[in-house]
Design an enzyme around this catalytic site. Structure first.
Site, PDB file in Angstrom:
ATOM      1  N   ASN A 125       0.840  -1.206   0.000  1.00 11.80           N
ATOM      2  CA  ASN A 125       0.000   0.000   0.000  1.00 11.80           C
ATOM      3  C   ASN A 125       0.870   1.251   0.000  1.00 11.80           C
ATOM      4  OD1 ASN A 125      -2.300   1.511  -0.029  1.00 11.80           O
ATOM      5  ND2 ASN A 125      -3.073   0.826   1.948  1.00 11.80           N
TER       6      ASN A 125
ATOM      7  N   HIS B 284      -8.787   3.603   8.735  1.00 15.71           N
ATOM      8  CA  HIS B 284      -9.426   2.377   8.271  1.00 15.71           C
ATOM      9  C   HIS B 284     -10.819   2.184   8.866  1.00 15.71           C
ATOM     10  CE1 HIS B 284      -5.399   1.163   6.832  1.00 15.71           C
ATOM     11  NE2 HIS B 284      -6.059   0.349   6.034  1.00 15.71           N
TER      12      HIS B 284
END
Length: 752
Positions: free
Chosen positions: A349, A381
């Protein structure tokens, strides 16, 4: 035939159900079918955007309008009425950007965007807890990254000075407020609206307007940074095909193996009670690996879409091959075969890593950098407890990995066999650690994760804590960097108190020790420190580099006095070396003024942070001075190398002329035998090399030394001229050999 996994139909999905028949045919849920249809359409539209709507053919306004229109259409098709959030969050943030003072705009936008995103996360958990169905939170997370990074870039461009910014911050700084069209095109452009990757505002605007095909020369103080050269834009076909094929392979692996290791089984009582701990480790490692291939598929396909539109080109490598890695989000092989947590995090990521580094890690005190970075990542998140367990475990494991690397790695570097054994062992350990740390991320539940951790007896948590707090007291790690720093500090103190000559010598020794220690220290940096400075080196921006801060300064917060000494000595050494190279007569006066640096306040990149920390400011001071010293040293090396090259080329040319004289020792010159012969004899006996000038004048003018016309030839005897010329050539060869050694010595750092 491959049997697809059974995906549960979600009644809460608000996107289009036009292709339900296709979903039933292929055995996928309708949300995944819609996502794939949009991404495949984007892949073909990207080619149209690159060719038909090329910046050389149409205006930038048309490209902006096309990109945001297609992006909004994809958003409504996939999410239905939930697409209102795609418009609401960036609209509110744009109002904040246009109305708030640039000195606080970055904090205001971060607060507004994160609050909006967290509300949507909370709503999802209330009505659809634990679901993996496609919903609006994915695009909102990408939009949050975009608007917050833009706000921080505006703050850097309008408020902060260039000398206070890192190299990456200088590159991304925005000094012109974006228009509404530019802003919403950046937020909604179709190649990255569904699955990313993150594109920084400056890179996107340069891409739309065609400025990404202009490359600036690397700044070293001697180049005009305003000059740009046009770079030939290559075809992205090979890169796109490679990434699309990789994406399909990852999708096949995911669909093949996700049935064998379903995540939900890890929270079942039968699995917890009737399996061994070794099998639990194996299952957790394989289940998380299978889930990762789903992300690989989405990220590789999204990267291929961006590349097919022309976004992501960064120039050519040294072999002339085009590079399409500006916004790459994943390096699959590098991640799966990483030998430590640093490499694993750097290759996973990548867009989010760049965002976290830009917003948090580069702007907070170093001793809080890792903790705050993991905290923001967890909040971004969502609120699932598994996220916080994963990032808390990750913070502990990363710190332990750094400490263990410093304690043990240097013991395996003696031979090739031991190095290979160390790499294989750490690769396997990293696989186990990743499975142990990341299974709560996919399990999501708190109690299920805690139960499994208890079945593991929290062994890796305990090992990590022992590695951090106990092992350094009994095992001596690699201390080359600290020794260099300590020697440097004592040397500078001696230099300030003794005579000028001894001060100069000790400062030179300190500089050499610092350079040697710095080369070794780069291998033992923190996980995010190494990622940070590696990325800065990739960015093609001029001047003001920010070198890595020594790990010893961050790893021992309790040793404040030692750290301050270590931070002061590189700056003092760099100033000494610069003055020795440019103004030797100022060395003594400069050494007398050096202690004043400790009391002089400094402006650093951390002044914008609300929590002041003197240690970090000193870190920045030493880093800046060290960077200036390295830049000046590089300039002097280039100047010496250029001067030596020109001198050597002239000497070699002169040697070739002499060689021709040896190869043709008997020359018949036109003119008088008596006049010219006598002149040549006197030249050979008196000066040697003067005979070559006389011969040249005879050849050029056709006359002798007295100006009389030459009508006869004279014969040079080899016994008189050749030995002398050979002797001269031997001397020149020695000079050339010594001259060739000088650039090599400078490049190795021994003469700095």
């Amino acid at each position: 035939m491959l049997e697809p996994p059974k995906f549960i139909e979600n009644d809460m999905y608000g996107g289009s159900r036009t292709f339900t028949w296709l979903a039933d045919m292929v055995g996928l849920s309708v949300d995944l079918v819609n996502f794939l249809l949009c991404q495949i359409s984007a892949l073909f539209l990207a080619s149209l955007f690159r060719s038909v709507l090329h910046p050389s053919k149409v205006s930038s306004k048309l490209r902006h309008t096309f990109a945001l229109s297609i992006g909004l259409a994809f958003g409504y098709f996939c999410f239905g009425q939930q697409a209102i959030h795609i418009a609401g969050l960036p609209a509110i943030c744009y109002i904040v950007i246009r109305t708030q003072d640039p000195r606080i705009v970055q904090r205001a936008v971060l607060l507004v965007a994160m609050s909006y995103l967290l509300c949507v996360h909370l709503m999802r958990q209330l009505y659809d807890y634990g679901s993996y169905a496609l919903d609006i939170t994915g695009p909102l997370m990408i939009i949050t990254q975009k608007v917050t990074s833009l706000a921080f870039s505006i703050h850097d461009g309008f408020v902060r000075r260039d000398e206070d910014l890192t190299k990456a911050q200088q590159y991304h700084a925005i000094r012109k407020m974006p228009t509404a069209l530019e802003y919403f095109s950046y937020v909604w452009h179709f190649p990255s609206i569904l699955a990313g990757p993150l594109v920084f505002y400056k890179d996107y605007i340069d891409f739309v307007e065609g400025y990404n095909l202009l490359s600036s020369p690397s700044g070293n103080g001697n180049l005009d940074n305003s000059k740009k050269e046009v770079v030939l834009e290559p075809s992205p076909t090979k890169a796109v095909i490679r990434k699309v094929v990789g994406s399909l392979v990852c999708a096949f692996i995911f669909m093949k193996f996700v049935k064998l290791y379903p995540v939900k089984d890890m929270k079942e009582d039968d699995f917890l009670n009737s399996t061994s701990m070794v099998y639990k480790y194996w299952y957790a490692m394989m289940a998380t690996t299978c889930i990762r291939f789903k992300y690989y598929h989405a990220w590789l396909l999204a990267d291929a879409i961006c590349n097919n539109s022309g976004l992501g080109f960064t120039g050519y490598d040294k072999d002339g091959n085009p590079k399409w890695d500006l916004i790459s989000n994943i390096n699959v092989l590098s991640f799966e075969f990483s030998t430590n947590m640093r490499d694993a995090i750097n290759n996973w990521n990548c867009g989010t890593n760049r965002w976290l580094r830009t917003l948090v890690y580069e702007r907070v005190p170093l001793k809080y950098g890792t903790l705050l970075t993991f905290a923001l990542s967890a909040v971004w998140h969502g609120f699932y407890p598994g996220y916080y367990l994963t990032f808390a475990t990750g913070a502990v494991v990363v710190t332990a990995a750094r400490t263990g690397r410093r304690l043990f790695r240097h013991r395996f570097q003696s031979t090739q066999v031991t190095r290979m054994f160390y790499d294989i062992l750490t690769c396997l350990i990293t696989r186990v650690v990743l499975g142990y740390a990341t299974f709560p991320f996919v399990l999501l539940e708190f109690m299920g994760s805690i139960k499994l951790y208890l079945r593991f007896y929290l062994c890796l948590h305990i090992i990590s804590l022992v590695t951090i707090f106990i092992l350094p007291k009994f095992i001596r790690g690699e201390r080359r960097s600290r020794a260099g720093a300590a020697n440097g500090g004592s040397t500078v103190q001696l230099a300030a108190s003794e005579s000028s000559s001894r001060a100069t010598a000790s400062a030179a020794a300190a500089a050499a020790a610092t350079l040697t220690a710095g080369n070794d220290l780069n291998k033992d940096e923190d996980v995010l420190e190494e990622d940070k400075h590696a990325h800065q080196c990739k960015v093609n921006t001029p001047t003001h580099q920010q070198p890595a801060v020594p790990a010893a300064a961050a790893a021992s917060p309790h040793n404040t006095t030692t750290n301050e000494q270590q931070q002061q000595q590189p700056s003092e050494q760099s100033n000494n070396v610069n003055l020795r190279q440019r103004h030797p007569q100022l060395q003594q006066s400069h050494l007398e003024k050096m202690p004043m640096l400790k009391a002089k306040p400094t402006t650093s990149a951390r002044d914008a942070v609300s929590v002041p920390h003197d240690q970090c400011e000193m870190d920045q001071l030493s880093s800046k001075l060290k960077e200036k010293f390295e830049a000046e040293t590089k300039n002097i090396e280039e100047f010496i190398d250029k001067t030596v090259t020109e001198t050597v080329s002239g000497i070699v040319e002169f040697k070739n002329d002499l060689m021709r004289d040896i190869e043709f020792p008997k020359l018949k010159l036109p003119g008088s035998n008596a006049g010219i012969g006598a002149t040549l004899d006197s030249a050979v006996s008196g000066g040697g090399l003067r005979k070559r000038n006389i011969i040249s004048s005879v050849h050029d003018n056709g006359t002798d030394a007295t100006g009389n016309a030459s009508s006869a030839g004279v014969e040079l005897e080899e016994n008189g001229a050749a030995p002398f010329l050979k002797k001269e050539i031997d001397v020149i060869n020695a000079v050339v050999q010594q001259a060739n050694v000088l650039p090599a010595v400078l490049s190795n750092g021994h003469a700095k």
